[in-house]
Design a protein around this motif. Structure first.
Motif, mmCIF file in Angstrom:
data_model
loop_
_atom_site.group_PDB
_atom_site.id
_atom_site.type_symbol
_atom_site.label_atom_id
_atom_site.label_comp_id
_atom_site.label_asym_id
_atom_site.label_seq_id
_atom_site.Cartn_x
_atom_site.Cartn_y
_atom_site.Cartn_z
ATOM 1 N N ALA A 107 0.844 -1.197 0.000
ATOM 2 C CA ALA A 107 0.000 0.000 0.000
ATOM 3 C C ALA A 107 0.880 1.247 0.000
ATOM 4 O O ALA A 107 1.903 1.283 0.674
ATOM 5 C CB ALA A 107 -0.893 -0.003 1.239
ATOM 6 N N VAL A 108 0.459 2.252 -0.765
ATOM 7 C CA VAL A 108 1.158 3.533 -0.733
ATOM 8 C C VAL A 108 0.207 4.558 -0.121
ATOM 9 O O VAL A 108 -0.929 4.712 -0.580
ATOM 10 C CB VAL A 108 1.589 3.982 -2.143
ATOM 11 C CG1 VAL A 108 2.302 5.318 -2.082
ATOM 12 C CG2 VAL A 108 2.490 2.920 -2.776
ATOM 13 N N ALA A 109 0.666 5.202 0.940
ATOM 14 C CA ALA A 109 -0.166 6.188 1.631
ATOM 15 C C ALA A 109 0.537 7.545 1.600
ATOM 16 O O ALA A 109 1.670 7.656 1.137
ATOM 17 C CB ALA A 109 -0.384 5.727 3.075
ATOM 18 N N VAL A 164 1.796 -2.606 -6.694
ATOM 19 C CA VAL A 164 1.064 -1.874 -5.648
ATOM 20 C C VAL A 164 -0.404 -2.309 -5.648
ATOM 21 O O VAL A 164 -1.049 -2.329 -6.686
ATOM 22 C CB VAL A 164 1.164 -0.346 -5.882
ATOM 23 C CG1 VAL A 164 0.279 0.419 -4.908
ATOM 24 C CG2 VAL A 164 2.611 0.095 -5.762
ATOM 25 N N ASP A 165 -0.892 -2.683 -4.489
ATOM 26 C CA ASP A 165 -2.277 -3.155 -4.381
ATOM 27 C C ASP A 165 -3.250 -2.027 -4.091
ATOM 28 O O ASP A 165 -4.389 -2.057 -4.513
ATOM 29 C CB ASP A 165 -2.401 -4.200 -3.263
ATOM 30 C CG ASP A 165 -1.598 -5.443 -3.567
ATOM 31 O OD1 ASP A 165 -2.030 -6.228 -4.411
ATOM 32 O OD2 ASP A 165 -0.506 -5.608 -2.967
ATOM 33 N N LEU A 166 -2.803 -1.067 -3.289
ATOM 34 C CA LEU A 166 -3.727 0.023 -2.993
ATOM 35 C C LEU A 166 -3.023 1.327 -2.654
ATOM 36 O O LEU A 166 -1.869 1.331 -2.226
ATOM 37 C CB LEU A 166 -4.707 -0.351 -1.879
ATOM 38 C CG LEU A 166 -4.179 -0.936 -0.590
ATOM 39 C CD1 LEU A 166 -4.335 0.063 0.525
ATOM 40 C CD2 LEU A 166 -4.996 -2.171 -0.266
ATOM 41 N N VAL A 167 -3.772 2.402 -2.912
ATOM 42 C CA VAL A 167 -3.245 3.747 -2.721
ATOM 43 C C VAL A 167 -4.193 4.487 -1.784
ATOM 44 O O VAL A 167 -5.397 4.485 -1.999
ATOM 45 C CB VAL A 167 -3.175 4.474 -4.095
ATOM 46 C CG1 VAL A 167 -2.727 5.910 -3.928
ATOM 47 C CG2 VAL A 167 -2.236 3.724 -5.043
ATOM 48 N N VAL A 168 -3.649 5.056 -0.725
ATOM 49 C CA VAL A 168 -4.472 5.723 0.300
ATOM 50 C C VAL A 168 -3.997 7.148 0.468
ATOM 51 O O VAL A 168 -2.823 7.366 0.786
ATOM 52 C CB VAL A 168 -4.294 5.048 1.682
ATOM 53 C CG1 VAL A 168 -5.417 5.414 2.613
ATOM 54 C CG2 VAL A 168 -4.142 3.552 1.572
ATOM 55 N N GLY A 169 -4.874 8.112 0.309
ATOM 56 C CA GLY A 169 -4.481 9.513 0.468
ATOM 57 C C GLY A 169 -4.165 9.859 1.914
ATOM 58 O O GLY A 169 -4.411 9.063 2.815
ATOM 59 N N TYR A 215 -6.073 7.224 6.699
ATOM 60 C CA TYR A 215 -5.642 5.996 7.355
ATOM 61 C C TYR A 215 -6.812 5.201 7.909
ATOM 62 O O TYR A 215 -6.788 3.994 7.968
ATOM 63 C CB TYR A 215 -4.622 6.276 8.456
ATOM 64 C CG TYR A 215 -5.124 7.188 9.543
ATOM 65 C CD1 TYR A 215 -5.907 6.680 10.564
ATOM 66 C CD2 TYR A 215 -4.821 8.543 9.545
ATOM 67 C CE1 TYR A 215 -6.403 7.503 11.550
ATOM 68 C CE2 TYR A 215 -5.311 9.378 10.524
ATOM 69 C CZ TYR A 215 -6.096 8.862 11.523
ATOM 70 O OH TYR A 215 -6.592 9.671 12.494
ATOM 71 N N HIS A 216 -7.855 5.953 8.315
ATOM 72 C CA HIS A 216 -9.003 5.236 8.881
ATOM 73 C C HIS A 216 -9.733 4.395 7.833
ATOM 74 O O HIS A 216 -10.578 3.589 8.168
ATOM 75 C CB HIS A 216 -9.958 6.213 9.557
ATOM 76 C CG HIS A 216 -10.434 7.288 8.651
ATOM 77 N ND1 HIS A 216 -9.705 8.414 8.383
ATOM 78 C CD2 HIS A 216 -11.543 7.372 7.910
ATOM 79 C CE1 HIS A 216 -10.381 9.168 7.533
ATOM 80 N NE2 HIS A 216 -11.478 8.558 7.226
ATOM 81 N N GLN A 217 -9.411 4.630 6.542
ATOM 82 C CA GLN A 217 -10.030 3.791 5.507
ATOM 83 C C GLN A 217 -9.261 2.502 5.261
ATOM 84 O O GLN A 217 -9.682 1.657 4.479
ATOM 85 C CB GLN A 217 -10.100 4.541 4.178
ATOM 86 C CG GLN A 217 -11.145 5.621 4.164
ATOM 87 C CD GLN A 217 -11.070 6.446 2.889
ATOM 88 O OE1 GLN A 217 -10.239 6.180 2.023
ATOM 89 N NE2 GLN A 217 -11.907 7.434 2.792
ATOM 90 N N LEU A 218 -8.103 2.382 5.898
ATOM 91 C CA LEU A 218 -7.271 1.211 5.624
ATOM 92 C C LEU A 218 -7.987 -0.126 5.846
ATOM 93 O O LEU A 218 -7.875 -1.015 5.004
ATOM 94 C CB LEU A 218 -5.988 1.258 6.457
ATOM 95 C CG LEU A 218 -4.769 1.827 5.744
ATOM 96 C CD1 LEU A 218 -3.591 1.870 6.698
ATOM 97 C CD2 LEU A 218 -4.389 1.029 4.510
ATOM 98 N N PRO A 219 -8.708 -0.298 6.961
ATOM 99 C CA PRO A 219 -9.377 -1.592 7.131
ATOM 100 C C PRO A 219 -10.271 -1.933 5.932
ATOM 101 O O PRO A 219 -10.265 -3.046 5.438
ATOM 102 C CB PRO A 219 -10.202 -1.402 8.408
ATOM 103 C CG PRO A 219 -9.457 -0.355 9.168
ATOM 104 C CD PRO A 219 -8.910 0.587 8.119
ATOM 105 N N GLU A 220 -11.018 -0.906 5.472
ATOM 106 C CA GLU A 220 -11.889 -1.141 4.322
ATOM 107 C C GLU A 220 -11.081 -1.505 3.085
ATOM 108 O O GLU A 220 -11.386 -2.468 2.374
ATOM 109 C CB GLU A 220 -12.734 0.111 4.036
ATOM 110 C CG GLU A 220 -13.447 0.024 2.712
ATOM 111 C CD GLU A 220 -14.353 1.218 2.412
ATOM 112 O OE1 GLU A 220 -14.625 2.019 3.317
ATOM 113 O OE2 GLU A 220 -14.784 1.321 1.251
#
Ligand code: 5AD
Ligand code: SF4
Length: 467
Positions: free
Chosen positions: A106-108, A126-131, A135-140
């Motif tokens: 994951a890239v945050a 890369v599996d996922l990108v998080v703005g 961070y609170h969306q990470l579980p989802e």
């Protein structure tokens, strides 16, 4: 900048976040933090929100099941640095896959924000990108990534919770039955464990449901309630409306209900079915949870209060007598007095026939559990009290409005008093009346004579079956 930890950070330094891997950690998490104190703080929160999903920290990327690069944009060439790091991680991921394992990358942070999906195009490992601040969306996001691979997330959630079951106590046998048509949830409301515990939305084939409904009808069932965590997201042929029309043709099956629905999946075909299919009962459980758009957004509900009210208006235009039921949560993190008042206002506008209301309960592993602004218990308690008083008043008024009307009642079983039967009105109200046992399983016209808070009482109109 946040005065956190006071650590001196250089870009590219692995930040030593809380050291301990929890005793029951089943998966390893490696977080590399670039940049400012803000990122250090976010990395700590990411570790916090991932712990309940079974992730404990490791300092060795090669060991990690999940790697998070919490990136920084502030320096020149920062982006290139991230890509070069990702190149190395790709090799680790490949080595892991060759050994039959799995690594999620994951890239945050700020580079994630600036580059977005471009990162995944340039580096497909890369599996996922998080703005940033997401961070609170990470579980989802992690749950979605794992589901896409067909995995179930082994979370620390209790296997059953009071919210994880659908009104199991109602009518296990007899003339009214439940029929599961859909399971799971993809909505990821931030307070809810269901998307993690029950997994992705899944619909049973219409043929199988029809076969079960026919078998139920053959053994005397006259009413089915179609069940699903997101029943109106039913994705079998023709959607839920198509399924209802199909089941309505079954001889002997005179009443159809469904629960629970999400406002987002309330499509025109389903609304039209409420106007056109006589077997579909005029009752709709459509949770709204809150009346404040700010809270609804934090809940990730994907609808506004106004949108919900317009939906109710459209549904009522098609089926004016429909009884509306809902679920509510008070004291969601960050809920202010004005937000709560907005919930009361929405309730006043809708006028509920029935409702379920809860104090927000913090479920570890869900994004809301990590939100700031958790509401004190006493405040939640007081709000719940006020909300329930209003809802009770509305339910009482809805019931009272039936007095003097004649309703078709499906008698289900013996009532409390001898000689009495109890059944359900189309609006799901319990109706008591003096009636012989042989009327169990029949739909009979009952003239309502009195209404109590939770039930109606009446007398048989003419002893005639009107179904
Ligand atoms: N806290 C309080 N209520 C919750 N619900 C689900 N999760 C929580 C929680 N963490 C409620 C919602 C949902 C219903 C089934 O349970 O209102 O619609
Ligand atoms: Fe939970 Fe319902 Fe939201 Fe799904 S739609 S996450 S089951 S509250």
């Amino acid at each position: 900048m946040l005065p956190l930890g006071g650590r001196n950070l250089r870009a590219g330094t692995l930040t030593p976040i809380t050291p301990a891997m929890s005793a029951h950690a089943r998966k390893r998490l490696y977080i590399k933090t670039y940049g400012c104190q803000m990122n250090v703080y976010d990395s700590e929160r990411m570790a916090d929100v991932l712990a309940p999903l079974g992730y404990g920290l490791t300092e060795r990327p090669a060991d990690a099941d999940l790697v998070v690069l919490n990136t920084c944009h502030i320096r020149e060439k920062a982006t290139e640095k991230v890509y070069s790091e990702l190149g190395q991680l790709k090799r680790l991921k490949e080595a892991r896959a060759a050994a039959g394992g799995e690594m999620t990358i994951a890239v945050a942070g700020c580079v994630a924000q600036a580059e977005g999906e471009e990162i995944m195009r340039r580096q497909p490992a890369v599996d996922l990108v998080v703005g940033p601040q997401a961070y609170h969306q990470l579980p989802e996001l992690i749950a979605r990534t794992h589901r896409a691979r067909g995995e179930r997330l082994a979370a620390d959630f209790a296997p059953q919770t009071k919210f994880d079951a659908l009104s199991p106590e109602r009518r296990p046998g007899g003339v009214a039955a439940f029929l599961t048509v859909q399971e799971g949830c993809d909505k990821f409301c931030t307070f809810c464990v269901v998307p993690y515990t029950r997994g992705a939305e899944w619909s049973r084939p219409a043929e199988a449901i029809e076969a079960e409904a026919r078998a139920l009808a053959a053994r005397g069932v006259r009413e089915v309630t179609l069940l699903g965590q997101n029943v109106n997201a039913y994705a079998g042929e023709g959607g839920l409306a198509g399924l209802i029309r199909r089941l309505a043709r079954i001889e002997g099956l005179d009443r159809i209900r469904y629960t629970t629905s999400h406002p987002r999946d309330m499509d025109q075909a389903l609304i039209a079915a409420h106007a056109e299919v006589p077997e579909l009962m005029p009752y709709l459980h459509l949770p709204v949870q809150a009346g404040s758009d700010r809270v609804l957004k934090a809940m990730n509900r994907a609808h506004t209060a106004g949108g919900y009210l317009r939906l109710i208006e459209t549904i009522r235009a098609h089926r004016p007598d429909i009884a509306i039921s809902g679920d509510f949560i008070v004291g969601f993190p960050g809920e202010r007095e004005a937000d709560f008042e907005a919930t009361l206002e929405l309730v006043r506008e809708v006028g509920y026939a029935q409702a379920f209301s809860f104090k927000y309960s913090r479920r570890p592993g869900t994004p809301a559990a990590a939100l700031p602004g958790q509401v004190p218990e006493a405040v939640k308690e007081a709000r719940l009290h006020r909300l329930q008083a209003l809802l009770e008043e509305q339910q009482g008024a809805f019931n009272a409005a039936q007095a003097g009307r004649t309703l078709p009642v499906l008698f289900e079983k013996a009532g409390r008093r001898p000689g009495q039967l109890v059944g359900r009105s189309p609006y799901l109200q319990a109706v008591h009346a003096e009636a012989p046992d042989r009327l169990i399983g029949q739909i009979i016209a009952v003239r309502v004579e009195s209404a109590a808070a939770h039930s109606l009482a009446g007398r048989l109109e003419a002893g005639l079956e009107i179904a």
